[in-house]
Design a protein around this motif. Sequence first.
Motif, mmCIF file in Angstrom:
data_model
loop_
_atom_site.group_PDB
_atom_site.id
_atom_site.type_symbol
_atom_site.label_atom_id
_atom_site.label_comp_id
_atom_site.label_asym_id
_atom_site.label_seq_id
_atom_site.Cartn_x
_atom_site.Cartn_y
_atom_site.Cartn_z
ATOM 1 N N GLU A 1 0.776 3.993 -2.987
ATOM 2 C CA GLU A 1 0.448 5.371 -2.631
ATOM 3 C C GLU A 1 1.552 6.316 -3.127
ATOM 4 O O GLU A 1 1.286 7.317 -3.771
ATOM 5 N N ASP B 1 0.842 -1.209 0.000
ATOM 6 C CA ASP B 1 0.000 0.000 0.000
ATOM 7 C C ASP B 1 0.874 1.255 0.000
ATOM 8 O O ASP B 1 0.580 2.233 -0.693
ATOM 9 N N ALA B 2 1.950 1.194 0.775
ATOM 10 C CA ALA B 2 2.841 2.361 0.834
ATOM 11 C C ALA B 2 3.465 2.628 -0.540
ATOM 12 O O ALA B 2 3.547 3.781 -0.996
ATOM 13 N N ARG C 1 1.661 6.887 -6.938
ATOM 14 C CA ARG C 1 0.549 7.504 -7.654
ATOM 15 C C ARG C 1 1.016 8.697 -8.502
ATOM 16 O O ARG C 1 0.698 8.809 -9.669
#
Length: 847
Positions: A686, A682-683, A689
């Motif tokens: 993120e 997830d890190a 992006r």
Amino acid sequence: MQFSRCDFFYLTTELRLIYRSRHFQVNRKDRKMTRELPSHAKVVIIGGGVIGCATAYHLTKLGVKDVVVLERKELTCGTTWAAAGLVVQLRGTPEMVRMTRHGYELYQEIEKETGQPTGFIKSGVINIATNEHRKHELEMLESLSESFDIVNRPIDMDELRKRWPLINTEDVLSAYYMPNDGVVNPVDTTMSMAVGARKGGAQIFEDTDVLDFEMKNDQVVGIRTSRGDIRCESTVLCAGMWSRELGRKLGISVPIHACQHMHFVTQPIEGALKGMPILRDQDSSLYFREEVGGLLIGAFEYGALPYGTEGIPDDWQFRELPENMDHLEPLVENAINRVPELADAKIRRITTTAESFTPDNMYIMGEAPGMKKLYTACGMNSSGILCGAGVGKKTAEWIVEGYPKSGHIWEADNRRCFSWMMNIKWLRDRAPETPGNLYGIHFPFKRFETGRNVRMSPFHDRLAEQGACFGQLFGYERANWFAPEGVTPKYEYSFHRQNWFEHSAAEHKAVREGVGIYDLSSMANFIMQGKDALSVLQNICGNNIDAPTGKVVYTQMLNDRGGIEADITVTRLRQDKFFIVTAGATALRDFDYIRRAVPDGAHAFLHDASSAFAMVGVMGPNARRLMEKVTDADLSNEAFPFGTAREIHVGYATPLAVRMSFVGELGWELYVPTEFATGMFDALMEAGRELNVKLVGLHAVDSLRLERGFRHWPSDIDPEHTPLEAGLGFAVKFDKGDFSGKEALLRQKQEGLRRKLVMFTIDDPEPLIYHDEPIYKDGELVSENTHGAYGHSLGASVGMCYLKNPEGISDQWISQSRYEIGVNGKRYPISIHLTTPYDPKGERVRM
Ligand SMILES: Cc1cc2nc3c(=O)[nH]c(=O)nc-3n(C[C@H](O)[C@H](O)[C@H](O)COP(=O)(O)OP(=O)(O)OC[C@H]3O[C@@H](n4cnc5c(N)ncnc54)[C@H](O)[C@@H]3O)c2cc1C
């Protein structure tokens, strides 16, 4: 219509008996070879079907006389008696063809030696296509046949009707004729090898049921049978569909599930000509061959009926199972459509019995991992007759030479059978799909539909949310491509550019030009530690493993012939601790190979940590920018050079970051303990992006690695090719001391190479290639493609092939010729590359 339900029950006991005795009476003398069981044998073979007898026969040919075959009832009484006897040489890989060809040749000659004919008739085979996909597949097979030196030519409808007068050609789009294939009598063929084995010194015991085993140091040293005990050195499991349960007793994985399998035979039909070719109408799941003036019709259907989930009954002997009319009816309808005369035909007999099938339709052969001198030769997937002699030969070589000397056969190697595969629910769920898969269309990238979601990475659900379309490799669900919004993540199979082609191209581009993230948690990793860990690894690896802590060494594990047993990276974590990464598919094989290399008493311990780690690759020119957003580590070239590894912080996780790349771009592979994996993922997502990070599937990874020239075991490199031949000489350090294969490689270096792996691209951007397409040099067939894919940066298909010259191979010799590749029966010019065709830094890497 006379071909009705009641015909199926027109099978009297009498007819069945006549059938059996016709097959068996000639062999009665050889079957009753009962004597007292010897107290000891060098090799004990369990099972007297075609495979057990073939193995015994070939062992005696290799000079091993002290061989005992144990059969619980009568020879051939398991599945062998029921076979239709088709001997079709064209198989999926060159080694499978070679194995089949050995039987094809032996079955024509063995009578001279044994006096027992096999009933071989060179009838030929005709394959027909009734849809465009199959038509394309048959075209591809024409090219493949050429690589394998098999005559396989298209025939027009007139010739088809002439050769097969009973056929309805209304819906037939194309037909191909292979004149050299044929049929044998399976029982006579088995008996012939049994006679040959006996002549060579083997002893065969019927009515001898193997009940239990005595094990010592991972070796079977004694076998308990219904006739008494026997000691042995080597044990071979050739017990057909009984092998799974015997395997369980032995503590090895033999993932087999039987399915009902049948054929039926009609009374004579006018137009069924003696010696007529076998007709394979795979779109109808059927094959037809002439039998005593009538037709024998057999099926390979999807939705087959699983059998023997709880085990095979003790009293099984030439067993026939009750016909299931609902199951048969659609097949009968298909048969009548292809041969309208069948509507008026009388059925003489139906044979429904059972055969063993494996989850991937491949045999289970070789020395069992983790065991000494315990071999398997089973899981024949309804091709045990055609490949029986070949399987027996290879198994005998495995026992005598320690490896299958006539050619490695990874696709059928039991070191692909993970222990979880013995899960009975999984086997039962997969079983109905396997027979049908054999006659299904073999689209590129086609995956089994049943028994899915067995092994999943921690990222699985996240990837699925992002449109991942998964394929399955040895049970592992891996994201092969990502469907953009509005697109369904589902394969639409074809032989042309499939529906994922453009999406995969975009993923490829992201890695080449920006940054991509891929999940390769399916990779296997082992920890090797102990005072002697280094010396064990130094012995089996070509490269120098004695590197500073934190250094990643790319190396091959070599056999004593210099052949490549595995392609791995070894990272030195501490003085005595190494982190080994290899492909998930070969985890069991590679683990076993290293473990066997640890001498008795050595202080070296190997642990499979694959399930403990997930792995993502962050790759592309922007990989550093992305990583810098989530880590405090210095990622500069100076602080973190290529080929090094260390633990860093990524978000809340502390993965082992390895500066390596299988795609030829700047990047890090992050090996993270599974419980930290999703947080780290997830890190990364993120942080990525802003950089338009793209999730990348494994089709794109394959395209990226191939155009960069990275080899893949076993398609491009294998135990029969050396690192020098494969252009991996840079990973062999002759000055590091002794290592396995060193002498052979030095000799090869001195004498000069006679084979060399080169890359090629097809000049025409259109054709797609996969594997084994024929390669021509100045018009002459010289090689085949080891593995190919579309190189999206190159704008063309790219592949590799070995070029050979017995006089010695040089760049000049290679460059002076004109090369072509055969794709779907057409030849296309190719360009041979002596350097990688794509290099992002503009530095062409020498191969
Ligand atoms: C309808 C049908 C059609 C087929 N057509 C073809 C074809 O055209 N071409 C082709 O190539 N193949 C065909 N096959 C497949 C072929 O018959 C099998 O692949 C092959 O016979 C398998 O041989 P095997 O030796 O592995 O197994 P089996 O023939 O089953 O032999 C295993 C033996 O092990 C013995 N055994 C088991 N447990 C023990 C124990 N505890 N102790 C001692 N002995 C034991 C069994 O009694 C048995 O005899 C067909 C199969 C069927 C059912």
